[in-house]
Scaffold this active site. Sequence first.
Site, PDB file in Angstrom:
ATOM      1  CG  ASP A 306      -1.695   1.268   1.463  1.00 33.32           C
ATOM      2  OD1 ASP A 306      -2.660   1.434   0.452  1.00 33.32           O
ATOM      3  OD2 ASP A 306      -1.472   2.057   2.465  1.00 33.32           O
ATOM      4  CD  GLU A 357      -2.374   2.786  -3.348  1.00 36.55           C
ATOM      5  OE1 GLU A 357      -3.424   3.305  -3.513  1.00 36.55           O
ATOM      6  OE2 GLU A 357      -1.826   2.723  -2.334  1.00 36.55           O
TER       7      GLU A 357
END
Length: 623
Positions: A306, A357
């Site tokens: 993330d 990401e």
Amino acid sequence: MSFPATDRRRWAAGQYTDSYRRMGAHPNGGGTWFTVWAPRAASVSVVGDFNGWDAERHPMAPIGEGLWRTYVRNVRPGARYKYSIGRWGMRWEKTDPYAFAMEPPAPGGSASEGLAAIVTDLHVHEWEDESWMASRQGPETLKQPLAIYEVHLGSWQRPGGRPMNYRDMADPLADHVLALGFTHVELLPVMEHPYYGSWGYQVIGFFAPTFRYGSPEDFKAFVDRMHQRGVGVLLDWVPAHFAPDAQGLVDFDGEPLFEYTDPLMRTHPDWGTYVFDYGRPEVQNYLISSARFWLEEYHIDGIRVDAVASMLYRDYSRDEWSPNVHGGNHNLEAITLLQRFNSEVYAAHPTALTFAEESTAFPGVTQPTDAGGLGFLYKWNMGWMHDTLQYFHKEPIHRTHHHDDLTFPLVYAFTEQFTLPLSHDEVVHGKGSLWGKMPGDDWQKAANLRLLYAHMIGSPGKKLLFMGQEFGQVSEWTHDYGLDWGLAREPLHAGLEHWVAAVFGLYQNHPALWDDASGGFEWIDYGDKAHSVASYLRHAGGRTLLFVLNATPVVREGYRVGAPEAGQWRVVLNSDDAEYGGSGVGPAGTLKATRGGPHGRPAGLDLTLPPLAALVLERVGDG
């Protein structure tokens, strides 16, 4: 259970990337070994329900390299404990950074109360997923179908208004994703997090599955069952920041330890969380060990990292920031950490998957580390997501002026190995659902989503769809409620879900859609802005699919599309078919491409383009 000097040296050098094997609490011979890192502490004790939380009862001994250790007899799995740390004549209690399970926050108390670690035996589960583990593809998925269903476990289904247990969720979830043509589920972070509203992104326990859905053994049973059903399990992992709760990692031994000492780097302004000091060898041990832990102890198939962009730049979302040693804005320590993460993961688990990401144009995210890249296998294509949703949000009458939003992502589609995400981030914080983003009445909203999903399948890149979007969840996602499954029984929404099953089924079963290298995609016509029509080819292994997209609610009769070969072409899918909730317009069966096509092609097909719809055709023979 000794802690050899060689491993202590590995710890100090940042080379102990499976440190969870000795750090934390390990039951052994009727008692438990406890080991913790607290280099500036004057004293450390284990306190728990086995000694009345008395810091005098079980002091720990320093063993070098900032490590403290002790063995406590008669402490068995299920015991609750913390570390009592002394310095400056004061003591404070901290949750074990390597806790393998944690208790809930104290009832009625603040999020920082409770949260004791729980002694856990990690070796109870008897795995039955040998066939799955032996068949994993890893980097070979670059030329295989990879379709991911993103799930927040606490709100997928909530029978009786409560989240399901890990075990109870496995078969219903596997049934659902297999029926729709997905190959993997990706779970929003299951690592322990005190604040449920963070969806798991404010982690306090990087080695503990959250108590909210069951025990560590329950989570192993979930993964095991998913594998037995033929579904891969990916985890969202958050090394970009950690929770600010006082009993966690913050100021662990009285001063910043896991976090940066530099006050300009220590906290993250967007999330009110703390940022890891990626340059500390022991922090590198901690984070890489966490990633390996989930792969090794829970048989996880891959990790999505993330907020990578927030790690790569020292000035990310900051008005004030300190430059690196070269005066630039790259976080050199974080870059090294990410490279090491990928190198270590693939060295230990060559059939795993890693995803980034990453929302900027940072170069080489999916390039090998030995070529200077970050080493991820896939990068989320945030540009494709943004431009494509921006296009579909426009009223069809205005799309002629925004045609480039649909076509421009193909300019950079082959610069990285991409996954195309329609994720949870697009349906929260006032953004509405995908259904809500689509213009027009309900019929047009459903038609637009069918067209969007067809284009997602036709575009180069692996696929990711957040739960609820398969049937057109109307309301914005909220973690406190389950999805509106009743809606899925209404005709337009049921038709949309049927379409998802059809188009993702095509993706799983057609090799022309698997090869995402530049040779597997070819435009027929990207310039018909006047009609908001686009057409392209996907081909591999001697098979070719032709996609034709009509992004207006106008039926276009006799629209001639270039084709690479004359002969018979079969309509494989038409998103306007009545079975999907469409109007039933458009061709079916087999059509003949005749010589002398437009768009510089040797042949052409005369098509009736249905409104707000996609046609997918395949050449099936001469004639």
